[in-house]
Design a protein around this motif. Structure first.
Motif, short mmCIF file in Angstrom:
data_model
loop_
_atom_site.label_atom_id
_atom_site.label_comp_id
_atom_site.label_asym_id
_atom_site.label_seq_id
_atom_site.Cartn_x
_atom_site.Cartn_y
_atom_site.Cartn_z
N HIS A 154 0.70 -1.15 0.02
CA HIS A 154 -0.14 -0.14 0.01
C HIS A 154 0.79 1.15 -0.04
O HIS A 154 0.29 2.36 0.35
CB HIS A 154 -1.00 -0.01 1.19
CG HIS A 154 -1.98 -1.23 1.01
ND1 HIS A 154 -2.86 -1.05 0.04
CD2 HIS A 154 -2.21 -2.15 1.75
CE1 HIS A 154 -3.55 -2.38 0.09
NE2 HIS A 154 -3.31 -2.95 1.14
N ALA A 187 -8.39 8.06 -4.76
CA ALA A 187 -9.35 7.23 -5.01
C ALA A 187 -9.63 7.21 -6.50
O ALA A 187 -9.75 8.39 -6.99
CB ALA A 187 -10.50 7.79 -4.17
N PHE A 188 -9.77 6.21 -6.84
CA PHE A 188 -10.11 5.76 -8.34
C PHE A 188 -9.27 6.69 -9.36
O PHE A 188 -9.54 7.48 -10.17
CB PHE A 188 -11.47 6.40 -8.50
CG PHE A 188 -12.57 5.92 -7.62
CD1 PHE A 188 -12.85 4.28 -7.37
CD2 PHE A 188 -13.10 6.73 -6.70
CE1 PHE A 188 -13.56 4.02 -6.52
CE2 PHE A 188 -14.16 6.19 -5.90
CZ PHE A 188 -14.30 4.81 -5.64
N GLY A 189 -7.95 6.62 -9.09
CA GLY A 189 -6.88 7.37 -9.85
C GLY A 189 -6.62 8.70 -9.74
O GLY A 189 -5.98 9.22 -10.44
N PRO A 221 -7.40 0.84 -3.23
CA PRO A 221 -7.19 1.21 -4.83
C PRO A 221 -8.41 1.24 -5.65
O PRO A 221 -8.65 1.96 -6.71
CB PRO A 221 -6.38 0.04 -5.50
CG PRO A 221 -5.40 -0.17 -4.26
CD PRO A 221 -6.44 -0.29 -3.17
N ASP A 222 -9.47 0.53 -5.24
CA ASP A 222 -10.80 0.39 -6.15
C ASP A 222 -11.99 0.67 -5.49
O ASP A 222 -13.19 0.62 -5.93
CB ASP A 222 -10.90 -0.98 -6.81
CG ASP A 222 -11.21 -2.22 -5.60
OD1 ASP A 222 -10.63 -1.70 -4.50
OD2 ASP A 222 -11.41 -3.30 -5.90
N ARG A 223 -11.89 1.09 -4.22
CA ARG A 223 -13.01 1.86 -3.34
C ARG A 223 -12.50 2.59 -2.20
O ARG A 223 -11.47 2.85 -1.92
CB ARG A 223 -13.69 0.25 -2.83
CG ARG A 223 -12.76 -0.36 -1.73
CD ARG A 223 -13.22 -1.85 -1.36
NE ARG A 223 -12.51 -2.14 -0.33
CZ ARG A 223 -11.40 -2.87 -0.72
NH1 ARG A 223 -10.75 -2.87 -1.72
NH2 ARG A 223 -10.88 -3.10 0.45
N THR A 229 -17.92 2.57 -4.70
CA THR A 229 -17.02 2.24 -6.08
C THR A 229 -17.49 3.48 -7.17
O THR A 229 -18.34 4.02 -6.90
CB THR A 229 -17.24 0.93 -6.47
OG1 THR A 229 -18.81 0.85 -6.65
CG2 THR A 229 -17.04 -0.15 -5.45
N GLN A 230 -16.86 3.14 -8.16
CA GLN A 230 -16.95 4.20 -9.26
C GLN A 230 -17.63 3.56 -10.52
O GLN A 230 -16.97 2.41 -11.06
CB GLN A 230 -15.66 4.81 -9.65
CG GLN A 230 -15.68 5.99 -10.75
CD GLN A 230 -16.21 7.36 -10.33
OE1 GLN A 230 -17.48 7.34 -10.19
NE2 GLN A 230 -15.67 8.11 -10.45
#
Length: 824
Positions: free
Chosen positions: A147, A613-615, A630-632, A823-824
């Motif tokens: 992380h 968050a989300f890039g 990474p994804d949430r 999430t996105q």
């Protein structure tokens, strides 16, 4: 100012004459306010050039980049760098939850996880090191790497950490001369460290691992044959021989520490009260709420040994950066002293220490924990085992930003804005020089003059103010302006005098370059920098109620989206009042590019979270606790399933584990179904008896915790936590409102947790005890005698009877923790 620090520390151990804390408080309350003459600082002297050739440290280059150390600051890939480091002990927390706890620390703005590797937590029987389960230090290190968190290891061999014998196993203590170059002792240390290296091989920074630092010993001030600098040098040489090649080697720098200069770098610390002190009375004003201009060393950090000479750290100031490792994220509750920390007690002290030149903000503790058992034996420090303190057998909550059970405590909200500030603007702060104002307090006991400092580099810098001292009133400072003399000319700010209220603590920018727009000053604290496809976003937080003043250098600004006036210096002065929702101000620079400022009020700043968050790096405002993966994004909230949050830059199409809707103010809302809080029925199983008088003695010659046999006087209450307590919840907490001295939670004869009562509701997370739910549990409470020679803050003392004793449980509530995954 700093000449008094060591004298103050001596007083706290020896209890030399002090009229009384109550007398001082009364004196301060009646003292007239000091005249508010202009306050000024000369910041024209240049900072010395950094140098590093005199420091003999480890390999700083690896696949993750290059870490460096010079005489003034740390660097990352050649750029100045101020990381935030937080202590979290793997062996004091269930391994099943390490990953989410590391993510919580990262969400709070921490970059480096520091961890003691306490020898007796890993060697449970002579000659056998256990690296499994909650002791799997390799897995802990790999999770840090996964992380993007660095790891700073502190493997002692003596660590203190309120552990029995400072973490050295009983049999090593019995068979060797510890904490010196005794060959038998050094052979045992080598055996332990080689075992540790076997677990961490390949995880040094140079190998692409997270391990960037190694602390040698702890609070070491012993001198004599085979001790002193000679012992620290031998330990470092042993670490290097084994393979611990790290960019940074440190020693703790307080309490007359001695070390081989150039081979290790001292790290500093400070706590807002001294629970290890012998006095049962309120202590004088704490020095960590005073700015340091001549010394980095706190007067007393609880070293177990006494140094016989001046320590080395103050003489090494010109050669080493001001690094911190043990600024209190909270405080432990010890038997004889049980001070409670308010969030402002901690954040004001941290603001002050950053404003004193700290270039690595290190906390002890940032995450609380629980002491493990070793084959049924407890491993805590006690006076009867030769330690200086009595601490709970299991509980090690530390009132930390993340508590013993991973709960986010209110102090986190007070500290996060400071961490995000260092994350975003630390490269600028690191290179600054500390400048002392023309008028400063006589010492840390003098509460009347305004406490402030400036850290500057050239014509830019940051102004620090602290008008809070734990438990002591500070005066209001009315009609204040700051005269700052810079190389390019003087600056007087703000444009009109302001009042600085008691309890205020803040950072203001001076000539801050905001992506081409120069902010001459602001009566708001810089917090973070974001960006989206429209350009950069700088987030500032108000430092007082009412309008915030933003002053821009007109030579860098083409237009503002808010009304402004011009001052005599050609600056554009805007007054903006924060609102219920964050206010956005657009500034167009002379280059035609737009910079946006998002202005938060004080309450919003305490609800802010910043992370990737989300890039994209984002700001989230919410009452809930939060961490980023990474994804949430994961939001958690005790007691209520109604979530409200806002995100900048906005999420295009957020989805959730519960339906997410947009509110009228543009924020997001969701409701997570789940159980409501409830009260558990209690059965009195044993009536409290008469508690014996508290014994005075031990190394501290102070109150000692009751002997085990004395607990026959404890009252006992039975209850059962339903087996379904965790259904539909990420966790559930027991909130126990009780009065007494020592409390213990038991499943049969197995003690699950314990605590010394300090006036707080005792909160216990249940998910780690999931297999025990549905069992009949017992809570025992040892009576607290009204005449107990124990320090309690006034808020706790008022809850006790004036005479006699008390042992009672008022209620036990079961409070579920609800979770929303976005999430996105």
């Amino acid at each position: 100012m700093q000449n008094h620090h060591h004298a103050a520390g001596a007083f706290l151990h020896r209890r030399r004459g002090w009229r009384s804390a109550a007398f001082l408080a009364a004196l301060l309350a009646t003292a007239p306010l000091a005249a508010q003459a202009p306050v000024s600082v000369d910041a024209t002297a240049p900072a010395p050039a950094p140098r590093s050739d005199h420091l003999h440290l480890g390999t700083g280059t690896g696949p993750g980049g290059t870490l460096g150390v010079n005489s003034r600051y740390l660097t990352r890939d050649g750029k100045p760098w101020i990381p935030v480091m937080g202590e979290f002990h793997a062996s004091r927390f269930p391994a099943a939850y390490w990953e989410e706890e590391i993510l919580k620390m990262k969400a709070a703005g921490v970059n480096i996880v520091a961890t003691y590797i306490l020898w007796n937590h890993y060697e449970l029987a002579p000659g056998t090191l256990d690296w499994t389960g909650d002791r799997d230090i390799r897995r802990f290190a790999e999770l840090c790497r996964k992380h993007g968190m660095m790891l700073f290891i502190r493997p002692g061999p003596w660590g203190h950490a309120e552990a029995r014998f400072g973490g050295i196993p009983d049999w090593v203590v019995a068979a060797t001369a510890t904490r010196g170059n005794d060959p038998a002792y050094m052979a045992e240390v080598e055996r332990f460290w080689r075992g540790l290296y076997g677990q961490l091989r390949g995880l040094m920074w140079k190998d692409g691992g997270p391990i960037m630092g190694f602390q040698v010993e702890n609070e070491y001030n012993l001198v004599g044959a085979g001790q002193g600098r000679e012992h620290i040098a031998a330990l470092k040489a042993l670490a290097v021989k084994i393979g611990f090649d790290t960019p940074l080697y440190t020693v703790t720098g307080w309490d007359q520490t001695v070390y081989p200069r150039g081979e290790v770098v001292p790290v500093m610390g400070g706590y807002m009260d001294l629970p290890w002190a012998a006095s049962p009375k309120q202590l004088p004003p704490n020095e960590n709420h005073a700015f340091r201009f001549t010394s980095r060393v706190s007067g007393d950090l609880g070293a177990q040994t006494k140094g016989g000479r001046r320590g080395d750290a103050d003489d090494d100031i010109e050669n080493t950066p001001f690094l911190g490792a043990e600024y209190g994220g909270g405080l432990p509750v010890m038997y004889r002293r049980r001070p409670l920390m308010k969030p402002i007690d901690v954040s004001a002290a941290i603001t002050t220490q950053i404003g004193s030149g700290v270039n690595l903000l290190g906390y002890y503790m940032f995450h609380g924990g629980a002491n493990p058992l070793a084959n049924g034996r407890t491993l805590e420090e006690t006076q009867r085992s030769g330690g200086y303190n009595d601490v709970p057998a299991i509980g090690y909550d530390f009132q930390a930003p993340l508590g013993q059970y991973g709960e986010v405590n209110p102090v986190s909200g007070a500290l996060r804005p400071l961490h995000y500030f260092l994350n975003a603007y630390g490269d600028r702060l690191a290179t600054t020089r500390l400048y002392q104002p023309a008028v400063v307090p006589r010492d840390h006991l003098d509460l009347q003059p305004l406490r402030w400092s400036l850290r500057g580099a050239g014509d830019a810098g940051f102004l620090f103010v602290n008008n809070h001292v734990r438990l002591y009133p500070t005066p209001a400072h009315r009609g204040v302006r700051f005269d700052v003399k810079l190389p390019g000319g003087s600056l007087t700010l703000p444009s009109a005098p302001v009042d600085i209220a008691p309890g205020a603590s803040f950072i203001w920018p001076v000539n801050l370059d905001m992506d081409g727009v120069r902010l001459s000053w602001a009566t708001a604290q810089p917090m973070t920098r974001l960006a989206d496809d429209k350009g950069p976003i700088h987030v500032l937080a108000a430092t007082a109620p009412g309008a915030v003043e933003l002053a821009f250098d007109a030579a860098t600004v083409a237009s503002l989206s808010v009304p402004s006036t011009r001052d005599a210096g050609g600056r554009m002065i805007a007054k903006v009042t924060p609102k219920a929702a964050p206010v956005t101000i657009s500034v167009t620079g002379k280059d035609g590019k737009t910079v946006r400022i998002v202005l938060l009020d004080q309450a919003q700043a305490g609800k802010a979270w910043v992370g990737d968050a989300f890039g994209q790096r984002r700001l989230v405002l919410t009452d809930a606790d939060l961490f980023f993966a990474p994804d949430r994004m994961v939001l958690r909230q005790r007691g209520s399933g109604d979530f409200r949050f806002s995100v900048w830059p906005a999420l295009a199409s957020p989805k959730g584990s519960a339906p997410i809707a947009r509110g009228r103010d543009g924020g997001l809302t969701a409701t997570v179904p789940g159980a409501a809080p409830r009260t558990l029925p209690l059965t009195l199983e044993r009536t409290p008896g008469e508690a014996p008088p508290i014994a005075i003695g031990g190394p501290a010659n102070a109150a000692m915790q009751p002997l085990p046999e004395a607990h026959r006087a404890a009252g006992a209450w039975g209850f059962t936590v339903p087996q379904d307590a965790l259904a539909g919840a990420s966790d559930a907490y027991m909130e126990i409102d009780y009065r007494g001295d020592v409390a213990r939670l038991l499943d049969g004869t197995t003690m699950l947790d314990d605590a010394f009562w300090d006036g707080r509701v005792w909160r216990i997370g249940l998910k780690r005890f999931a297999s025990r739910l549905g069992h009949p549990w017992t809570m025992t409470v040892m009576p607290m005698r009204a005449d107990a020679p124990i320090y309690l803050d006034e808020v706790a003392r008022k809850q006790l009877p004036a005479t006699g004793q008390v042992a009672e449980i008022k209620s036990i509530r079961l409070v579920p923790e609800h979770e929303l995954v976005v999430t996105q």
